[in-house]
Design a protein around this motif. Sequence first.
Motif, PDB file in Angstrom:
ATOM      1  N   PRO A   1       0.800  -1.338   0.130  1.00  0.00           N
ATOM      2  CA  PRO A   1      -0.113   0.101  -0.034  1.00  0.00           C
ATOM      3  C   PRO A   1       0.954   1.280   0.036  1.00  0.00           C
ATOM      4  O   PRO A   1       2.193   1.257   0.390  1.00  0.00           O
ATOM      5  N   TRP A   2       0.218   2.454  -0.394  1.00  0.00           N
ATOM      6  CA  TRP A   2       0.743   3.763  -0.523  1.00  0.00           C
ATOM      7  C   TRP A   2       0.112   4.352   0.904  1.00  0.00           C
ATOM      8  O   TRP A   2       0.544   4.260   1.833  1.00  0.00           O
ATOM      9  N   MET A   3      -0.879   5.212   0.409  1.00  0.00           N
ATOM     10  CA  MET A   3      -1.865   5.563   1.505  1.00  0.00           C
ATOM     11  C   MET A   3      -3.214   5.819   0.892  1.00  0.00           C
ATOM     12  O   MET A   3      -3.512   5.798  -0.240  1.00  0.00           O
ATOM     13  N   PHE A   4      -4.178   6.294   1.781  1.00  0.00           N
ATOM     14  CA  PHE A   4      -5.573   6.295   1.542  1.00  0.00           C
ATOM     15  C   PHE A   4      -6.024   5.175   0.587  1.00  0.00           C
ATOM     16  O   PHE A   4      -6.153   4.210   1.007  1.00  0.00           O
ATOM     17  N   TRP A   5      -6.342   5.591  -0.463  1.00  0.00           N
ATOM     18  CA  TRP A   5      -7.121   4.336  -1.447  1.00  0.00           C
ATOM     19  C   TRP A   5      -6.191   3.437  -2.094  1.00  0.00           C
ATOM     20  O   TRP A   5      -6.716   2.500  -2.639  1.00  0.00           O
ATOM     21  N   VAL A   6      -4.683   3.940  -2.162  1.00  0.00           N
ATOM     22  CA  VAL A   6      -3.935   2.925  -2.863  1.00  0.00           C
ATOM     23  C   VAL A   6      -3.296   1.836  -1.957  1.00  0.00           C
ATOM     24  O   VAL A   6      -2.632   2.067  -1.119  1.00  0.00           O
ATOM     25  N   HIS A   7      -3.981   0.760  -2.413  1.00  0.00           N
ATOM     26  CA  HIS A   7      -3.742  -0.430  -1.553  1.00  0.00           C
ATOM     27  C   HIS A   7      -2.646  -1.441  -1.987  1.00  0.00           C
ATOM     28  O   HIS A   7      -2.300  -2.401  -1.498  1.00  0.00           O
ATOM     29  N   ASP A   8      -2.364  -1.207  -3.400  1.00  0.00           N
ATOM     30  CA  ASP A   8      -1.698  -2.261  -4.143  1.00  0.00           C
ATOM     31  C   ASP A   8      -0.843  -1.335  -5.159  1.00  0.00           C
ATOM     32  O   ASP A   8      -1.597  -0.982  -6.054  1.00  0.00           O
ATOM     33  N   LEU A   9       0.323  -1.381  -5.180  1.00  0.00           N
ATOM     34  CA  LEU A   9       1.042  -0.282  -6.037  1.00  0.00           C
ATOM     35  C   LEU A   9       1.275  -1.269  -7.551  1.00  0.00           C
ATOM     36  O   LEU A   9       1.711  -0.571  -8.292  1.00  0.00           O
ATOM     37  N   SER A  10       1.132  -2.658  -7.361  1.00  0.00           N
ATOM     38  CA  SER A  10       1.326  -3.118  -8.418  1.00  0.00           C
ATOM     39  C   SER A  10       0.070  -3.435  -9.487  1.00  0.00           C
ATOM     40  O   SER A  10       0.119  -3.903 -10.651  1.00  0.00           O
ATOM     41  N   ALA A  11      -1.026  -2.877  -8.665  1.00  0.00           N
ATOM     42  CA  ALA A  11      -2.378  -2.791  -9.567  1.00  0.00           C
ATOM     43  C   ALA A  11      -2.596  -1.477  -9.982  1.00  0.00           C
ATOM     44  O   ALA A  11      -2.258  -0.620  -9.326  1.00  0.00           O
ATOM     45  N   HIS A  12      -3.815  -1.419 -10.865  1.00  0.00           N
ATOM     46  CA  HIS A  12      -4.036   0.125 -11.270  1.00  0.00           C
ATOM     47  C   HIS A  12      -4.853   0.866 -10.067  1.00  0.00           C
ATOM     48  O   HIS A  12      -5.444  -0.049  -9.254  1.00  0.00           O
TER      49      HIS A  12
END
Length: 545
Positions: free
Chosen positions: A458-469
């Motif tokens: 994850p990064w933060m907020f709604w981005v839980h998978d940096l390898s997915a869109h």
Amino acid sequence: MDRNLILAVVLSALVYLGWFKFIESKYGKSAPPVAEATAGAAPDRALSRGRAGSEALGAAAPQAELKAPEPEAAPRKGGLDGALPFRAAGLEVKVQPLGAGLVSYEYPGPLGRVELVDDPYPGYFAAFPDLGFARVGGDANWPVFEARHPSGVLIRKEFIFSDRDGMKNLRFTFTNPGKAPAGVGAWSLAMGPALGTIDSERKENPTLWRAVALAPAPAGKTKPVFTEFKLESGPAPMDGPWLWAGVSNRYFLAAAFASPEDFSALVHGAKPVAHETTGWLGGKKTAEMLEPWVRFEAKPRTLAPGESAVIEVPFYFGPKSFTHLSSFGRGLERSVSFGWFHIVGRFTLRVLHKFHSWTGNWGWAIIMLTLCLQAVLLPLSYKQMKSMAGMKKVQPEVQRIQQKFAKDPQRLQQEMMGVYKKHGVNPLGGCLPILFQMPIFVALFNMLRGAWELHGAPWMFWVHDLSAHDPYYILPLVMGAIMFLQNKMNPQPTADPAQAQMMTFMPIIFTFMFLNFPAGLVLYWLTNSVIGFVFQMAMKKRLEA
């Protein structure tokens, strides 16, 4: 290479170089147009016809006493039917008694368990598929099976799971308990066909399957040779010795270190299977895909009364983390693809790991990496902006020359070059920086797209998978908006309406292309755009002076 990446590279290069090519083609001289190392094998698709494979290898082998594994044609029995479950080192595995192969291998990934055995016929590491192996012993981390060969030889097969992500071991022990010599003819150790992956990659997975191997360095060289075998349905032998071989996809690798001392040949091939896919305009369609497999052909053995022989096959079955695979020191990291600019990709991944060790977050590590890259490229970025500002200043004079010498292309070229020289403007000055950045972008694309480290990160907020869109497409939309503002603020290097319109549409094109790119890659490009926008705001007055 990914189709979208190729489009991104080509379109961006055309946008930055288009205006110069347009002027050259419209007013300049019109130029006339300028006019795998494996031997083929017999098409037999069953290992029961292994004599043909032996002939392709140029060596006659004794006829196998048992029918060898057939990854090319699914048997009518076996698979998951009657498979024995085990929980070993955090892994959920199932072993089929017929051949004692792994017909299920669930890896506990960061987003849930992943089934790596995509096709359970005959299963990974299956051998002697006509023999029913019985389980002996009760240690789940050390599943042991035994079977009696028709010759009377006792075959003991042990899976040794030391830990979840480490090297594992497969041990065969052949014992002759009789009072007369007994032999075990040629047999095979199967790997594949196919290899499973995470849910988000299932649609693309059939296009990413590869049968791979690492061969020793040729004479006079020090680097082993990594090979991706061409997918073909007929069995084909590998030319020369090997260090390891297996089946790979984007995120996972199954590789075995079968010693040439115990195995006489490495054979590879593919199993044609109908897969349901989604068309460009939606809807389902069925297409034939090739599921790769490899197998090792074992040498026949004759055992004296009371004699035992042991064959050890170390193997790896898990994710393709470049750093983790490198730690084994056995060349497994060569299976991780970084595309054309692999040196840049590997270097940036190491830097990314360093930043992650400081931040504990892969998203912030990507941002730090982007900041460092922009700092290195700062002189080129300034030169690009300065060149574009200079081109804008000379546009009125260039337009007058174009009108005056419209019917004399040769004179037009000379006059334009004179204007550029007079004002110290280089027409290609705005293009060189972006061309220099393209290898970095391509390397980062492949690195971020295939890095197991980013899977489920994850990064933060709604981005839980940096390898997915980005699930809500916020990052690519913000990126497109910033690129649009940056384009509006940029001094246009040409007054031509067509060229200006092309520059205007570039952010829209990039936004659509980036919608389904990995969030980590979009985060890099977004950060890149923000830095460029801030730098442009800071230099605007100085450049226009």
